[in-house]
Design a protein around this motif. Structure first.
Motif, PDB file in Angstrom:
ATOM      1  N   ARG A 194      24.509  33.023 -40.389  1.00  0.00           N
ATOM      2  CA  ARG A 194      23.706  32.496 -40.106  1.00  0.00           C
ATOM      3  C   ARG A 194      23.910  30.736 -40.847  1.00  0.00           C
ATOM      4  NH1 ARG A 194      19.671  37.148 -39.043  1.00  0.00           N
ATOM      5  NH2 ARG A 194      20.032  37.008 -36.868  1.00  0.00           N
TER       6      ARG A 194
ATOM      7  N   GLU B 118      20.639  29.436 -37.266  1.00  0.00           N
ATOM      8  CA  GLU B 118      21.226  28.585 -38.266  1.00  0.00           C
ATOM      9  C   GLU B 118      19.960  29.095 -39.398  1.00  0.00           C
ATOM     10  OE1 GLU B 118      23.589  25.674 -37.884  1.00  0.00           O
ATOM     11  OE2 GLU B 118      24.510  27.003 -36.080  1.00  0.00           O
TER      12      GLU B 118
ATOM     13  N   ARG C 248      21.519  28.760 -31.172  1.00  0.00           N
ATOM     14  CA  ARG C 248      21.806  28.972 -32.622  1.00  0.00           C
ATOM     15  C   ARG C 248      20.824  29.998 -33.690  1.00  0.00           C
ATOM     16  NH1 ARG C 248      24.544  22.647 -33.189  1.00  0.00           N
ATOM     17  NH2 ARG C 248      24.592  23.945 -35.550  1.00  0.00           N
TER      18      ARG C 248
END
Length: 358
Positions: free
Chosen positions: A244, A290, A288
């Motif tokens: 991540r 992250e 995503r």
């Protein structure tokens, strides 16, 4: 090697007016500003002391946004929307240019959709293609903001990965190694380490005319050195499955994996690892998931895994240099108007450059 685990030394609240945060963070000590990122919508610039929102850049939903700090109080922002438009822009963080047009709009002809970006140790800008295994290295005169040269870098792909890799994360080590995270259909695929060969500007000693001709796009292959699929933590083999975030601190690679942040002792398969942070809860944006990782001017780890706080961790056991400690103390003491006050000091220019992180 010994590091400190879960040693949170401060928790910086993100002001209520800040729209974009949760997936990326950077701090400019000269201007005393934070930059936070929502990886699909935009970036926010804000002052942690006055809690004032300085500027925001809305890049619209359903995009793919990446950001990195640059020399001269600038940031590079890459934004792509497949089948629509894409750009790599260099924006100034200086107060009188907040919200204005970009200082430089980089045209990268070989990359249809520019993706992640990183600053290399030689201060060139590395831009990855979104959905394609190609990079561009862009050499820039940061004082005059002129593009000096651009060259294309291609990564050789084994047959099984042909056409599948999408680079989602990128960072560089001081010795010129590039660490990239690839994803296949939004799922983590591999973490690889490559080496870029020296640029022609460094190794060519031809005439001025010959060198001018070589400033056209060069196509160069990057040599793959290692693939990192697992690490050893407390004697246990831990497979990398949910990467991540990643950053290189100048000595070691730091990655956010699953709910933990770990430091790897080497850029090799099965490296010994040390736990730095546990209990991550990353903000999911589109496909995503992250975590914003970066270092501040004190070498501390900044973590942005939610939209409300930036957590700062002291993880190094080795002492910092006296010069570095003194510079950090000056930054913390002056706080406002730092750049102008340093420039007005009657001290040697080399010392001014050091205080301004040049």
């Amino acid at each position: 090697m010994k590091v400190l685990a879960n040693n949170c030394v401060s928790k910086i609240e993100i002001p209520e007016g800040v729209t974009y945060s949760g997936n990326g963070v950077a701090y400019n000590p000269v201007l005393g500003l934070f930059v936070t990122v929502d990886c699909v919508e935009g970036i926010s610039v804000w002052n942690p002391v006055s809690r004032e929102l300085m500027a925001e850049c809305d890049l619209g939903p359903d995009g793919d946004l990446n950001m990195t700090l640059l020399p001269g109080n600038r940031i590079a922002v890459s934004h792509s929307e497949p089948n629509h438009w894409s750009s790599v822009e260099i924006l100034s963080l200086e107060e009188d240019t907040f919200g204005n047009s970009p200082e430089l709009d980089l045209k990268v002809p070989s990359l249809t959709y520019p993706g992640v970006i990183a600053l290399t140790p030689r201060k060139s800008l590395l831009v990855a293609g979104s959905g394609q295994m190609a990079f561009n290295e862009i050499f820039i005169d940061w004082n005059n903001l002129n593009v000096l040269n651009t060259r294309e870098l291609r990564v050789p792909l084994p047959p099984l990965r042909e056409g599948c890799g999408e680079v989602r994360m990128l960072c560089c080590s001081p010795d010129g190694k590039v660490i990239r995270a690839e994803y296949d259909k939004h799922a983590f695929s591999s973490l690889t380490v490559t080496k870029i060969c020296p640029s022609s500007e460094q190794k060519d000693q031809g005439s001025k005319e010959e060198n001018e001709e070589k400033k056209e796009l060069e196509q160069i292959e990057m040599q793959e050195e290692a693939t990192i699929s697992y690490y050893m933590l407390d004697g246990e083999k831990t497979k990398i499955e949910h990467l991540r975030g990643c950053i290189h601190d100048g000595q070691n690679l730091i990655i956010a994996e699953g709910e933990n942040i770990v430091l790897l002792e080497s850029l090799t398969e099965g490296s010994n690892a040390h736990l730095l942070v546990s209990g991550l809860k990353p903000v999911v944006k589109g496909s995503r998931e992250e975590v914003g990782l970066n270092l501040n001017h004190k070498g501390q780890l900044m973590v942005c895994d939610d939209k409300e706080f930036i957590k700062v961790f002291e993880y190094k056991c080795s002492p910092r240099s006296l010069q570095d400690i003194c510079r950090s103390a000056i930054v913390d003491t002056i706080q406002t108007g730092y750049s102008d006050k340093v420039k007005s000091m009657t001290i040697p220019s080399a010392l001014k450059d050091y205080l301004l992180y040049k």
